[in-house]
Design an enzyme around this catalytic site. Structure first.
Site, PDB file in Angstrom:
ATOM      1  N   LYS A 195       0.857  -1.171   0.000  1.00 53.08           N
ATOM      2  CA  LYS A 195       0.000   0.000   0.000  1.00 53.08           C
ATOM      3  C   LYS A 195       0.895   1.222   0.000  1.00 53.08           C
ATOM      4  CE  LYS A 195      -3.944   0.457   0.455  1.00 53.08           C
ATOM      5  NZ  LYS A 195      -4.917   0.596  -0.662  1.00 53.08           N
ATOM      6  N   HIS A 322      -9.937  -7.304  -4.694  1.00 52.15           N
ATOM      7  CA  HIS A 322      -9.640  -6.232  -3.761  1.00 52.15           C
ATOM      8  C   HIS A 322     -10.095  -6.619  -2.362  1.00 52.15           C
ATOM      9  CE1 HIS A 322     -11.291  -2.597  -1.644  1.00 52.15           C
ATOM     10  NE2 HIS A 322     -10.076  -2.183  -1.863  1.00 52.15           N
TER      11      HIS A 322
END
Lengths: 426, 426
Positions: A195, A322
């Site tokens: 991330k 996701h």
């Protein structure tokens, strides 16, 4: 429904908002709160069978879930196609919500449709779980059957400060590699996703380079949540072209993504510019993405996820999955639907290893980065009602600060001057 | 599959080719043979439950069905997603078939993929029927549940000579209106479709005009199976713009259809230029069609039909249903899947009223042009084994002339000089 199926009629729906602990994971909008809200949806049939689903627990989702829960008794749990029209009818005109930014700020502009679909997804999963249990069928069999016996997941790496968790800080390449080593050791994940959008791109490039060196040949992904300009996205793509499996949402919006895609060979993935069926045609026509990261919460459940997969297959677009913060209920749902999709050719994302609290009795057991697909009836999980009650009590006791996820607000508690940055940030 | 579901394992698959009588219905390629071949697929589980499906019975379909039938025992009837890969593995390399014209010549160029999908569709339906019966669920509940309690069908009007049937000849506007009146009276159909491409366009325009006069305000459709040039298509569209619900396949191929579509406001429908997922992107990008006529045989079964519906919904393309000669098995399957599709906004085609022979014990009962959706387990039909055996004996006794549908050959038996015309015919 014929009389023989009257036991499949919904008798009661229980909505239980909870707060679960979440480590201080950083993203471009801020940091995860110490607790995040989730909503557990239980559907109980006249035959006494119950099924369970989960979704976002923020107030706006709970507001939509309540009228849907009240409208469900008397309908059959087989009737999941009908949930969309029912939700549109009973959830009222919540167009006022349009234009807000979603929980975490990472799904683009929020609309009433997006909220409603995320709510419907939990009801659909709960109905499928109940139907599977009532009829002795695993959920995947209600979706046409599994095409594999296990589903591969990826390690989800985060920059983070030290927290009340066992992971320690990770604020530089060495910290990220250390985190990755632990994921590799404890879960066996093959793929790693970082991330990003937290530090200037050079630092995140260095982290990916360090991962490539530590884990040669492993699939690597970087996801700055749309924090970069087109030029920055292209510069990062150039730097990392030899090691990236894909670059996820480098820039915000279909137009910017299409521009990046046209000028790099690095595949682009998204869970931001293609999150609804309405967004598909333009993105596909403009070749904005090579991989769509499906999420059954976003898309309205497991059947809709399969529809998205059919769209991707038809248009030659890849598919992966996701994940936002979620519990074992959604992980089971993700695993069932993923098991039915022949062309799911990338390891799925999951936040799950970051979640130390759950409402299922048995934590799922990752082996070699994979979860076995359950052939037990329904989702193959059992609700831990004591744990559910504990986490609900925490929600009740909360003064309101944690009941809506707000990563920027959480960041301001660490840094009073913090403002969620405008995009592109770099 | 867990041990509790071992009774869902396939024990045996029975393939029964049959010949059913068919009236001498005319189309642009020729005329329907006195008998048409169908293949009945029965799947029997270890638990002793059987399910049934049907598909085309021509030799090329039977050749593919045999290895699939042999490969199925030992697999679960829940495993319908896996049928595609299995068929690709066991049905061999039948690419040699590519380029032939299909049964009836009305589905564009035949490919091995198209044949295989039509075969898989019958196995998928049989598995869903068996699963529904084994678990007390109607097939629609295995597809997410019905969103309506009945499905509307349209009258399928044909030019025809007198035959060994009760309908008499229909070779001019008065004959077509007479046929329509009988469909209206006996079945209550609201919509009328005329199979065209048989006579010069002026005559077919006159027939549609006569229908519009006899049934003001009713939805009317004309389908010449691609027999017209772009200019002829546009001329017919201009003449009938005020009365047509849609014009079906006026011209052959996506390019010609797109050209027609760009120059008329009359909606175009197709079951010829969009018959596989591979054909969708170009046709949608070029706005070649406003309505896709789905057919679960063509598309590979009921799940795939639902995927097509999702594609159409996403791209704002309408949906209706195509029909070729079929029995009550496929009619039940069509009704189940149609019942699950919210946006099926045109009455479905069916040849069924032309079929006086069937292998189900109870003929479906059209009321006001609609069929009630069955909530009984599986498809909600029962196989008439004596009738099946009779029709199979006819197939066995045939000298080979009827075992492959060939409308042009049938026409040559009436008119030795007949050759299936090249397109555009007009």
């Amino acid at each position: 429904m014929n009389p023989a199926n009257s036991e499949l009629i919904v008798d009661e729906v229980r909505l239980t908002p909870i707060l679960i602990s979440d480590p201080p994971l950083l993203n471009t909008q801020g940091v995860h709160q110490p607790y995040t809200p989730r909503l557990v949806v239980e559907v109980v049939t006249r035959g006494g069978v119950s099924g369970v689903g989960e979704t976002y627990g923020d107030g706006r989702y709970r507001e939509l879930a309540r009228p849907l829960a009240e409208a469900l008794p008397g309908r059959s749990i087989t009737d999941v196609n009908g949930l969309f029209r029912l939700a549109a009818e009973v959830c009222g005109d919540s167009r006022a919500v349009d234009g807000r930014v979603d929980a975490g700020g990472l799904r683009g502009v929020q609309t009433a449709d997006k909220l409603r679909l995320s709510v419907v997804s939990a009801f659909e999963v709960a109905c499928l779980d109940a139907l599977g249990k009532a009829r002795g069928l695993p959920v995947h069999a209600l979706l046409g059957g599994r095409v594999r016996d296990s589903v591969e997941y990826s390690a989800y790496l985060f920059y983070k400060h030290a927290g009340r968790d066992a992971w320690g800080p990770a604020l530089d390449p060495a910290g990220i590699v250390g985190q990755a080593r632990r994921f590799d050791r404890e879960y066996g994940f093959r793929s790693f996703k970082l991330k990003g959008g937290v530090f200037p791109p050079e630092q995140e490039i260095a982290a990916i380079r360090a991962l490539a060196e530590a884990f040669p040949g492993r699939p690597l992904r970087l996801d700055p949540n749309g924090a970069w300009s087109v030029e920055t996205s292209l510069a990062v793509a150039r730097e990392l072209a030899d090691v990236l499996e894909y670059l996820e949402d480098p820039a915000t919006g279909t137009a910017a993504m299409a521009e990046v895609a046209a000028r790099t060979d690095v595949p682009l993935a998204t869970n931001m510019c293609v999150t609804t069926f309405e967004e598909v045609p333009e993105a596909f026509a403009r070749d904005a993405v090579r991989i769509v990261l499906c999420d059954h919460h976003y898309w309205g459940g497991l059947h809709r996820t399969r529809e998205l997969a059919a769209l991707c297959r038809t248009y030659g677009v890849g598919l992966s999955m996701h994940s936002n913060t979620h519990l074992g209920i959604s992980l089971a749902a993700m695993t069932h639907v993923a098991a039915t999709l022949p062309l799911l050719d990338h390891a799925c994302d999951t936040h799950y290893p970051w979640q130390t609290e759950d409402v299922v009795t048995t934590r799922p057991d990752f082996r070699d980065g994979r979860l076995a697909v359950s052939d037990a009836p329904g989702l193959g999980i059992e609700l831990d009602r004591d744990r559910l009650a504990d986490l609900h009590r925490r929600w009740v006791a909360d003064d309101g600060t944690m009941r809506d996820r707000d990563d920027a607000a959480a960041m301001r508690r660490l840094d009073p001057d913090w403002r969620a940055p405008a995009t592109p940030r770099w």
